[in-house]
Design a protein around this motif. Sequence first.
Motif, PDB file in Angstrom:
ATOM      1  N   ALA A  57       0.805  -1.219   0.000  1.00 52.40           N
ATOM      2  CA  ALA A  57       0.000   0.000   0.000  1.00 52.40           C
ATOM      3  C   ALA A  57       0.843   1.276   0.000  1.00 52.40           C
ATOM      4  CB  ALA A  57      -0.945   0.002   1.200  1.00 52.40           C
ATOM      5  N   ALA A  58       1.705   1.421   0.982  1.00 51.73           N
ATOM      6  CA  ALA A  58       2.499   2.647   1.129  1.00 51.73           C
ATOM      7  C   ALA A  58       3.788   2.276   1.849  1.00 51.73           C
ATOM      8  CB  ALA A  58       1.733   3.709   1.915  1.00 51.73           C
ATOM      9  N   PRO A  59       4.899   2.176   1.134  1.00 51.80           N
ATOM     10  CA  PRO A  59       6.152   1.740   1.750  1.00 51.80           C
ATOM     11  C   PRO A  59       6.497   2.544   2.993  1.00 51.80           C
ATOM     12  CG  PRO A  59       6.391   1.872  -0.623  1.00 51.80           C
ATOM     13  CD  PRO A  59       5.045   2.457  -0.300  1.00 51.80           C
ATOM     14  N   ILE A 112      -5.090   3.502  -4.057  1.00 50.71           N
ATOM     15  CA  ILE A 112      -6.188   4.214  -3.402  1.00 50.71           C
ATOM     16  C   ILE A 112      -5.806   4.831  -2.059  1.00 50.71           C
ATOM     17  CG2 ILE A 112      -7.979   2.854  -4.525  1.00 50.71           C
ATOM     18  CD1 ILE A 112      -8.215   1.229  -1.947  1.00 50.71           C
ATOM     19  N   VAL A 113      -4.575   4.639  -1.615  1.00 49.11           N
ATOM     20  CA  VAL A 113      -4.157   5.224  -0.334  1.00 49.11           C
ATOM     21  C   VAL A 113      -4.328   6.736  -0.373  1.00 49.11           C
ATOM     22  CG1 VAL A 113      -2.154   5.741   1.097  1.00 49.11           C
ATOM     23  CG2 VAL A 113      -2.568   3.411   0.360  1.00 49.11           C
ATOM     24  N   ALA A 114      -4.972   7.275   0.670  1.00 50.89           N
ATOM     25  CA  ALA A 114      -5.220   8.719   0.716  1.00 50.89           C
ATOM     26  C   ALA A 114      -4.728   9.365   2.009  1.00 50.89           C
ATOM     27  CB  ALA A 114      -6.717   8.996   0.551  1.00 50.89           C
ATOM     28  N   SER A 117       0.590   8.786  -3.850  1.00 55.45           N
ATOM     29  CA  SER A 117       1.569   9.088  -4.890  1.00 55.45           C
ATOM     30  C   SER A 117       1.663  10.577  -5.210  1.00 55.45           C
ATOM     31  CB  SER A 117       1.223   8.312  -6.159  1.00 55.45           C
ATOM     32  OG  SER A 117      -0.090   8.627  -6.592  1.00 55.45           O
ATOM     33  N   SER A 118       0.570  11.325  -5.052  1.00 53.98           N
ATOM     34  CA  SER A 118       0.583  12.731  -5.454  1.00 53.98           C
ATOM     35  C   SER A 118       0.981  13.665  -4.305  1.00 53.98           C
ATOM     36  CB  SER A 118      -0.794  13.141  -6.000  1.00 53.98           C
ATOM     37  OG  SER A 118      -1.810  12.896  -5.035  1.00 53.98           O
TER      38      SER A 118
END
Length: 241
Positions: free
Chosen positions: A52-54, A109-111, A187-188
């Motif tokens: 998901a998010a390193p 989709i991680v926010a 990512s953004s």
Amino acid sequence: MIKIRIKFRKYGVMRFIGHLDIMRYFQKAIRRAEIDICYSEGFSPHQIMSFAAPLGVGITSDGEYLDIEVNSTCSSREAIRALNDTMVEGVEITGYVKLPDNAKTAMSIVAAADYDLFYKEGYEVPLSVTELQDGILHFFKEQEEVLITKKTKKSEKVMDLKALVYDFEVSERDGKPCFYLKLSTGSSDNLKPELVVASLYKFMGIAYEENAIQIHRRDVYAADDNGAGFISLLAMGEELL
């Protein structure tokens, strides 16, 4: 093909293991646990797996996620037990759910993510909880915008913390300050918690000592489709009985 989301903890000495090594570790663990994972096609097949998010080196967490695709699967309870039987101390599987067929990967989709930041043993705390609460009020809550410069290897980017920090509090833990932050992640607009606290300290005229503070990630979230804030990545699937 069945889409599976796995949740795990990372703690102890394993917090010093980098993301690429964690990926290799899970590839071996999944084979040892005899999870019927799908492989890509081509000359060099690899397990279909994404995180998901390193997590940065040195950070502990109760909310790490990876998505896999399997040909078949046992129950969530049995899969968790099989995986944990292969784990070393410092990694623990806490969730295993089936996703809808049309589910997007956790990576895409991680926010948001939330964190605790607290002082390690043996380090001096420069300010009291009350002083830091006042600092957060003046630095973050009373200003219309809080502009900082985020430096990367290739460029610099001016960011407004007001748009990327969803919650910022400080309380007492074992007699020392403990920060809680919920931040934009993905990512953004990916914001690191240490950057926020370091910016607060700079505003207050004190030095931020990176080695003095332990960072712990509580969980990772996706944006709720109904506009009601955020939803845990594990809650997007269902347990297998």
